[in-house]
Scaffold this motif. Structure first.
Motif, PDB file in Angstrom:
ATOM      1  N   VAL A 239       0.846  -1.202   0.000  1.00  0.00           N
ATOM      2  CA  VAL A 239       0.000   0.000   0.000  1.00  0.00           C
ATOM      3  C   VAL A 239       0.879   1.249   0.000  1.00  0.00           C
ATOM      4  O   VAL A 239       0.617   2.224  -0.714  1.00  0.00           O
ATOM      5  CB  VAL A 239      -0.944   0.006   1.225  1.00  0.00           C
ATOM      6  N   LEU A 240       1.947   1.205   0.806  1.00  0.00           N
ATOM      7  CA  LEU A 240       2.783   2.401   0.943  1.00  0.00           C
ATOM      8  C   LEU A 240       3.607   2.664  -0.306  1.00  0.00           C
ATOM      9  O   LEU A 240       3.900   3.812  -0.620  1.00  0.00           O
ATOM     10  CB  LEU A 240       3.707   2.246   2.155  1.00  0.00           C
ATOM     11  N   TRP A 241       4.029   1.602  -0.978  1.00  0.00           N
ATOM     12  CA  TRP A 241       4.858   1.797  -2.170  1.00  0.00           C
ATOM     13  C   TRP A 241       4.282   0.992  -3.321  1.00  0.00           C
ATOM     14  O   TRP A 241       4.771  -0.071  -3.670  1.00  0.00           O
ATOM     15  CB  TRP A 241       6.305   1.401  -1.875  1.00  0.00           C
ATOM     16  N   PRO A 242       3.199   1.498  -3.910  1.00  0.00           N
ATOM     17  CA  PRO A 242       2.440   0.684  -4.856  1.00  0.00           C
ATOM     18  C   PRO A 242       2.853   0.866  -6.312  1.00  0.00           C
ATOM     19  O   PRO A 242       2.127   0.470  -7.202  1.00  0.00           O
ATOM     20  CB  PRO A 242       1.016   1.205  -4.655  1.00  0.00           C
ATOM     21  N   TRP A 243       4.015   1.484  -6.542  1.00  0.00           N
ATOM     22  CA  TRP A 243       4.279   1.956  -7.915  1.00  0.00           C
ATOM     23  C   TRP A 243       4.495   0.843  -8.914  1.00  0.00           C
ATOM     24  O   TRP A 243       4.408   1.083 -10.120  1.00  0.00           O
ATOM     25  CB  TRP A 243       5.436   2.950  -7.905  1.00  0.00           C
TER      26      TRP A 243
ATOM     27  N   THR B 115       4.112  -0.072 -20.408  1.00  0.00           N
ATOM     28  CA  THR B 115       3.047   0.917 -20.577  1.00  0.00           C
ATOM     29  C   THR B 115       2.469   1.213 -19.200  1.00  0.00           C
ATOM     30  O   THR B 115       2.769   0.519 -18.241  1.00  0.00           O
ATOM     31  CB  THR B 115       1.907   0.361 -21.453  1.00  0.00           C
ATOM     32  N   TYR B 116       1.641   2.275 -19.135  1.00  0.00           N
ATOM     33  CA  TYR B 116       0.962   2.539 -17.873  1.00  0.00           C
ATOM     34  C   TYR B 116      -0.081   1.473 -17.651  1.00  0.00           C
ATOM     35  O   TYR B 116      -0.761   1.066 -18.588  1.00  0.00           O
ATOM     36  CB  TYR B 116       0.312   3.927 -17.897  1.00  0.00           C
ATOM     37  N   SER B 117      -0.194   1.035 -16.414  1.00  0.00           N
ATOM     38  CA  SER B 117      -1.098  -0.066 -16.141  1.00  0.00           C
ATOM     39  C   SER B 117      -2.551   0.404 -16.168  1.00  0.00           C
ATOM     40  O   SER B 117      -2.844   1.587 -16.040  1.00  0.00           O
ATOM     41  CB  SER B 117      -0.792  -0.658 -14.770  1.00  0.00           C
ATOM     42  N   ASP B 118      -3.438  -0.546 -16.338  1.00  0.00           N
ATOM     43  CA  ASP B 118      -4.867  -0.236 -16.313  1.00  0.00           C
ATOM     44  C   ASP B 118      -5.261   0.349 -14.968  1.00  0.00           C
ATOM     45  O   ASP B 118      -6.125   1.219 -14.881  1.00  0.00           O
ATOM     46  CB  ASP B 118      -5.680  -1.505 -16.572  1.00  0.00           C
ATOM     47  N   GLU B 119      -4.605  -0.146 -13.906  1.00  0.00           N
ATOM     48  CA  GLU B 119      -4.916   0.354 -12.574  1.00  0.00           C
ATOM     49  C   GLU B 119      -4.623   1.849 -12.481  1.00  0.00           C
ATOM     50  O   GLU B 119      -5.400   2.620 -11.929  1.00  0.00           O
ATOM     51  CB  GLU B 119      -4.103  -0.391 -11.507  1.00  0.00           C
TER      52      GLU B 119
ATOM     53  N   PHE C 176     -15.023   4.217  -4.559  1.00  0.00           N
ATOM     54  CA  PHE C 176     -15.604   2.949  -4.972  1.00  0.00           C
ATOM     55  C   PHE C 176     -14.509   1.978  -5.392  1.00  0.00           C
ATOM     56  O   PHE C 176     -14.487   0.812  -5.021  1.00  0.00           O
ATOM     57  CB  PHE C 176     -16.562   3.205  -6.136  1.00  0.00           C
ATOM     58  N   LEU C 177     -13.555   2.518  -6.173  1.00  0.00           N
ATOM     59  CA  LEU C 177     -12.419   1.743  -6.651  1.00  0.00           C
ATOM     60  C   LEU C 177     -11.586   1.238  -5.480  1.00  0.00           C
ATOM     61  O   LEU C 177     -11.175   0.078  -5.429  1.00  0.00           O
ATOM     62  CB  LEU C 177     -11.575   2.678  -7.518  1.00  0.00           C
TER      63      LEU C 177
ATOM     64  N   ALA D 270      -4.838  -0.645  -4.557  1.00  0.00           N
ATOM     65  CA  ALA D 270      -5.454   0.171  -3.509  1.00  0.00           C
ATOM     66  C   ALA D 270      -4.472   1.242  -3.044  1.00  0.00           C
ATOM     67  O   ALA D 270      -4.853   2.390  -2.797  1.00  0.00           O
ATOM     68  CB  ALA D 270      -5.878  -0.705  -2.342  1.00  0.00           C
ATOM     69  N   GLY D 271      -3.194   0.843  -2.949  1.00  0.00           N
ATOM     70  CA  GLY D 271      -2.155   1.797  -2.558  1.00  0.00           C
ATOM     71  C   GLY D 271      -2.069   2.966  -3.526  1.00  0.00           C
ATOM     72  O   GLY D 271      -1.912   4.106  -3.120  1.00  0.00           O
ATOM     73  N   LEU D 272      -2.205   2.659  -4.814  1.00  0.00           N
ATOM     74  CA  LEU D 272      -2.215   3.732  -5.822  1.00  0.00           C
ATOM     75  C   LEU D 272      -3.319   4.726  -5.516  1.00  0.00           C
ATOM     76  O   LEU D 272      -3.107   5.945  -5.505  1.00  0.00           O
ATOM     77  CB  LEU D 272      -2.477   3.145  -7.209  1.00  0.00           C
ATOM     78  N   ALA D 273      -4.516   4.183  -5.268  1.00  0.00           N
ATOM     79  CA  ALA D 273      -5.666   5.050  -4.983  1.00  0.00           C
ATOM     80  C   ALA D 273      -5.402   5.886  -3.739  1.00  0.00           C
ATOM     81  O   ALA D 273      -5.679   7.091  -3.712  1.00  0.00           O
ATOM     82  CB  ALA D 273      -6.924   4.206  -4.815  1.00  0.00           C
TER      83      ALA D 273
END
Lengths: 507, 268
Positions: free
Chosen positions: A158-162, A300-304, A467-468, A481-484
């Motif tokens: 979560v903290l480092w979701p890159w 590429t950039y992920s869908d997430e 919601f995501l 979730a970390g990204l969000a």
């Protein structure tokens, strides 16, 4: 309540009537019905408080015992079981017993009008409630630490979701060798290619394991020139092209290639899926495969990441639209809720109170609950979120606006009127300059709140990133979730700063 | 120039603020109204420019009854009557220049006002007006950044923008210290003498009254209880004083004893 206060007491001396019963009777009564002795000793409030406390504590304690030992029969069994499961209940029972004794002695002393510490027994009631709360709340500080080994990797995600922010196109790279089952005189020949990866097996044949019988024969597998330093799965493909993974001791096994892309492993032949009796030629050829997941091409950039960005933008706009609608609707409402404008006659005062009451009711209902209501009305999605936040914004802004209208300095209006200004000029020069800065300030503040709240209303279906976030947490996709979480945090912090700056410069 | 006849004001809550007040003001007078708080001074001043509608009576200004004026006529009458206030009543968040320009609103169309525009002439006039009161340096500052004395000078500059014939001053120095009080009143006196502006001013301090007034009216419970010239007030007896200020009033430093040499606006 007692005649002479012990040293250090700060309660006001008050004259007390003598007890209605003797100390012994008071003590016995309090033993049967806690607090009754005190009441009859004319310490009415004390008696009632003790009685109510006892009833409440006893009720809660019985509930906890039953809830803890659900499956035991008979109260005594439940009690002993619950002591074992929840030692806190034992402590509570002991404390209640002490309280009971103390109440009896308290009743005796009251009836005898002896000196004693007045607050001690009440303090014990508070202590019991504290421990009850501890037990009911399931408070376990040790879990904060004991769960770290399990939670740390997830929290790390979560903290480092890159990792989840970028996507590499993947491909399964397979290398195979044919294995003959069972061994016969004619063994398949394996050719060693000049370049590229290959597998060698020794021997090139084997006996399948029998269910409940002898284990499969072992084969020494060597891999050469595979993708280096990569986890490699081992698969079988039988004569009917069924794919299945190699297991050893019930677990899927993997190998990791070295820096040259080589590996070495001894495997045991798996069970036959198809009984050997069906063999037509006397033997079958299976394929042993190594499978590696290789990145091919550009990342590429992920869908997430795309989804998070989209939903973050949606969230900001949910907050913005709610603020817009909030402003538009709150301004007229605020005039109706401003006392100085509405005190002309009884009718307007009635409107004032009506509007104020409605605003207070709306404001006391959380935006989260409004979101649930609007999800029912308009369905899932951003519109429900916008409606929820709009309704709450109208109430909140209406109150703040009306208060800034109420605090208008009438002297400034007077001064402008005195210059011969007409109505429009008076409004423009005396009213607007006074209400615009607080209006702007409150509005930006509200926008700030709305963006923060729009992530929350999303969690119950009001659209946006919330919601995501909830969805990913429930799917254990902690990186996503970390990204969000990162997006929300950065956006909120940024808007917080911006709104504070604007307000500072404007007011 | 101004004649007030039988003016009565009863507020909605039944308070009688003015009872049958009649007096006249000649052009170029510096009329000071004295009286306790609540004696009706403010109500009287606000009736003259109709910030408050009187219940009964007439206010004849150059032969026109202000009480009967409505709409444009009233605003035209108002723009010839400047007003300054105890609490200055500046638009706190606007610049000094804008505050001074607001004095021109009576001469400006609504359309222009919607965008806060003023003619070039008005802006020049505003600078002249500010120069006269020594606040040109403050033109771009927000009004609430100024000191009390400076704010009152902005108030006077705003009133001057109206090209007034009459200035109503409602306790213009009550929020200022004595030094500034003299400074502000001295400026009003200058306007009175140089521009021949008629001034009606309510005041509390008797020494100021004695120094600046050409005539004095004493109000008590909405009635005129005293009327006298500057000489009369200098010779005012304790009895007359008590009639205005009540039996318990003590006269502090009556007469022109103390050091009342003029202080120029430097400190303001």
């Amino acid at each position: 309540m007692n005649n002479k206060k012990p040293k250090g007491s700060y309660m006001i001396e008050e004259e007390r009537k003598p007890s209605m019963v003797s100390p012994i009777v008071a003590a016995i009564l309090s033993a049967i019905v806690p607090g009754l002795g005190q009441i009859l000793a004319r310490a009415y409030k004390r008696g009632i408080v003790l009685f109510a406390s006892f009833i409440t504590i006893a009720g809660l304690l019985i509930w906890r015992v039953i809830a803890t030992a659900k499956y035991d029969v008979g109260f005594f069994n439940k009690l002993t079981k619950s002591f074992r499961l929840e030692p806190m209940i034992l402590i509570l029972v002991i404390l209640v017993f002490i309280l009971w004794i103390w109440t009896i002695s308290d009743a005796y002393k009251h009836a005898a009008q002896e000196d004693h510490i007045t607050l001690g027994v009440l303090f014990l009631v508070i202590v019991i409630f504290f421990f009850l709360g501890w037990q009911i709340g399931g408070i376990a500080p040790a879990e904060l630490i004991s769960n770290i080994p399990d939670s740390a990797p997830l929290l790390g995600q979560v903290l480092w979701p890159w990792d989840a922010a970028i996507h590499y196109p993947k491909e399964i790279v397979t290398t195979a060798i044919e294995i003959q089952i069972p061994c016969t005189d004619e063994l398949p020949v394996s050719e060693i290619p000049d370049e590229g990866s290959y597998i060698s097996a020794d021997p090139l044949c084997g006996e399948l394991a029998e269910l409940g019988g002898q284990p499969g024969s072992s084969i020494q597998i060597h891999g050469y020139g595979l993708i280096p330093n990569l986890e490699t799965e081992l698969w079988w493909k039988d004569q009917l092209s069924n794919d299945f993974r190699q297991r050893q001791g019930g677990e899927y096994i993997t190998v990791i290639t070295d820096e040259n892309g080589d590996f070495e492993i001894e495997i045991f032949m798996p069970y036959a899926l198809i009984p050997a009796g069906h063999l037509a030629q006397g033997y079958v050829i299976w394929e042993f495969q190594t499978r590696q997941i290789a990145s091919v091409g550009e990342w590429t950039y992920s869908d997430e990441l795309k989804l998070t960005t989209e939903k973050m933008i949606e969230t900001i706009f949910i907050g913005m639209m709610a603020t817009f609608f909030g402003i538009i609707l709150a301004i007229p409402v605020s005039f109706l809720a401003a006392r100085n404008l509405m005190s002309a006659n009884g009718f307007t005062i009635a409107i004032y109170y009506f509007v104020r009451t409605i605003l207070n009711i709306i404001r006391s209902i959380e935006p989260l609950i409004w979101a649930l209501i609007f999800v029912i009305v308009v369905g899932l999605g951003p519109f429900a979120g916008i409606m929820a936040l709009t309704v709450h914004s109208i109430a909140a802004l209406g109150k703040l606006y009306s208060e800034s209208i109420e605090s208008i300095d009438s002297g400034q209006i007077e001064a402008i009127q005195a210059t011969g200004a007409n109505w429009v000029q008076t409004v423009m020069f005396a009213v607007v300059p006074q209400i615009i800065p607080p209006f702007v300030s409150f509005t930006i503040y509200r926008w700030d709140i709305n963006i923060r709240m729009s992530t929350i209303v999303g969690m119950v279906g009001g659209g946006g990133i919330g919601f995501l976030l909830v969805q990913w947490i429930r799917l254990f996709e902690y990186r996503a979730a970390g990204l969000a979480v990162w997006f929300i945090t950065v956006t909120v912090a940024l808007l917080d700063y911006v709104s504070a700056e604007i307000r500072k410069n404007y007011v | 120039m101004l004649e007030i006849r039988n003016l009565t004001k009863v507020y909605d809550d039944g308070t009688v603020a003015l009872k049958n007040v009649s007096f006249t003001v000649a052009e170029g007078e510096f009329l000071i109204i004295i009286g306790l708080s609540g004696s009706g001074k403010s109500t009287l001043l606000r009736c003259i420019n109709r910030l408050i509608d009187p219940t009964e009576g007439e206010i004849l200004w150059n032969g026109v009854d202000i009480v009967k004026l409505e709409g444009d006529d009233l605003r035209k009458a108002r723009r010839k009557i400047g007003m300054i206030f105890q609490h200055f009543n500046l638009i706190k968040r606007s610049s000094v220049l804008n505050n001074v320009l607001a004095g021109r609103l009576g001469y400006t169309s609504s359309k222009q006002s919607l965008f806060g525009r003023f003619s070039k002439k008005d802006i020049e006039r505003a600078y002249k007006s500010m120069e006269r009161l020594g606040i040109t340096d403050q033109a771009k500052k927000r009004a609430d950044e100024l000191s009390g004395g400076q704010q009152q000078r902005v108030g006077i500059a705003r009133a001057l923008m109206q090209e007034p014939e009459l200035i109503l001053a409602d306790e213009p120095v009550a929020s200022l210290d004595p030094v500034l009080a003299h400074s502000i009143l001295h400026r009003l006196e200058t306007l009175n003498k140089e521009d021949n502006l008629t001034i009606i001013c309510s005041l509390h301090y008797l020494d100021l009254v004695q120094k600046y007034s050409t005539r004095v009216i004493g109000l008590s419970y909405g009635e005129i209880v005293y009327e006298g010239s500057q000489k009369d007030i200098q010779a005012m007896t304790d009895e007359q004083f008590k009639e205005i200020y009540g039996e318990e009033a003590i006269r502090v430093g009556g007469g022109l004893e103390g050091d009342l040499t003029q202080v120029e606006g430097g400190a303001a």
